[in-house]
Design an enzyme around this catalytic site. Sequence first.
Site, PDB file in Angstrom:
ATOM      1  CB  SER A 109      61.534  77.826  55.530  1.00 52.74           C
ATOM      2  OG  SER A 109      60.746  77.136  56.478  1.00 52.74           O
ATOM      3  CE1 TYR A 150      63.211  72.834  53.893  1.00 52.34           C
ATOM      4  CE2 TYR A 150      62.376  73.469  56.055  1.00 52.34           C
ATOM      5  CZ  TYR A 150      62.331  73.564  54.683  1.00 52.34           C
ATOM      6  OH  TYR A 150      61.413  74.391  54.075  1.00 52.34           O
TER       7      TYR A 150
END
Length: 257
Positions: free
Chosen positions: A153, A166
């Site tokens: 990501s 995350y």
Amino acid sequence: MSTSAAHLAGTVTLVTGASSGIGEATARSLAAQGATLALVARREERLESVAADIRASGGSALVFPSDITGDGEAVSLVERVLAETGRLDVLVNAAGIMLVGPALDAPAGEWQRNVDLNVSALLNLTHAALPHLVAAARDDEGRGVADLVNISSVAGRQAIGGAAVYSATKFAVTAFSEALRQELAARHVRVSSVEPGAVATELTDHIRDGVREHNQAWYASLETLRPEDVADAITYVVTRPRHVAVNELLVRPTDQV
């Protein structure tokens, strides 16, 4: 992105998270390139629907319902895929979860779920698959190369307040991918990290109340990527000629800073 330089006929590709989002779009795209797809996710009914669509379009797909966070599930899953197909040429670790929000007062279970799926399951499945990817790469009758693609990501490049755990999981994926790339390059197993920005998927649906609304509003302010955009990037990565390795690919919406 053109994929005319190579194709995946005769190969077997395992895609996790294949019931929706990036995983589903990737499965459809790689099937169109001639790969036999091993579709993995928890939602069997949804997997069957994706497989039926692939077959109706002339492709080949098998369904392997699985919760890849379960103990011993990675080894069992790879064994089932090998028993059905006889080989494994490409692994796309697309399954993931994005439980974000301020760290203070965050449920500890959210942190653990991020780690369990984004890191532990990815590591376990990669560990189980590696010997078979190495074998595929040295198969004289195959492409002479195998591919491991991990979906990281933008948050794996830049730590983001409000998404500490995350971000930590995605930094782990990026670091693991680069170190593994160095180990496997001489064996012609290409390891790639694909790092999407904001993508219109189900990820935000799982964020807890009070945080989800803010996150979804931010997504709505962008012309977000579609899952097919990321699938196109992944397809480009795994269809390069044997001597070409795309090790890291960052894909953002044009208007995402």
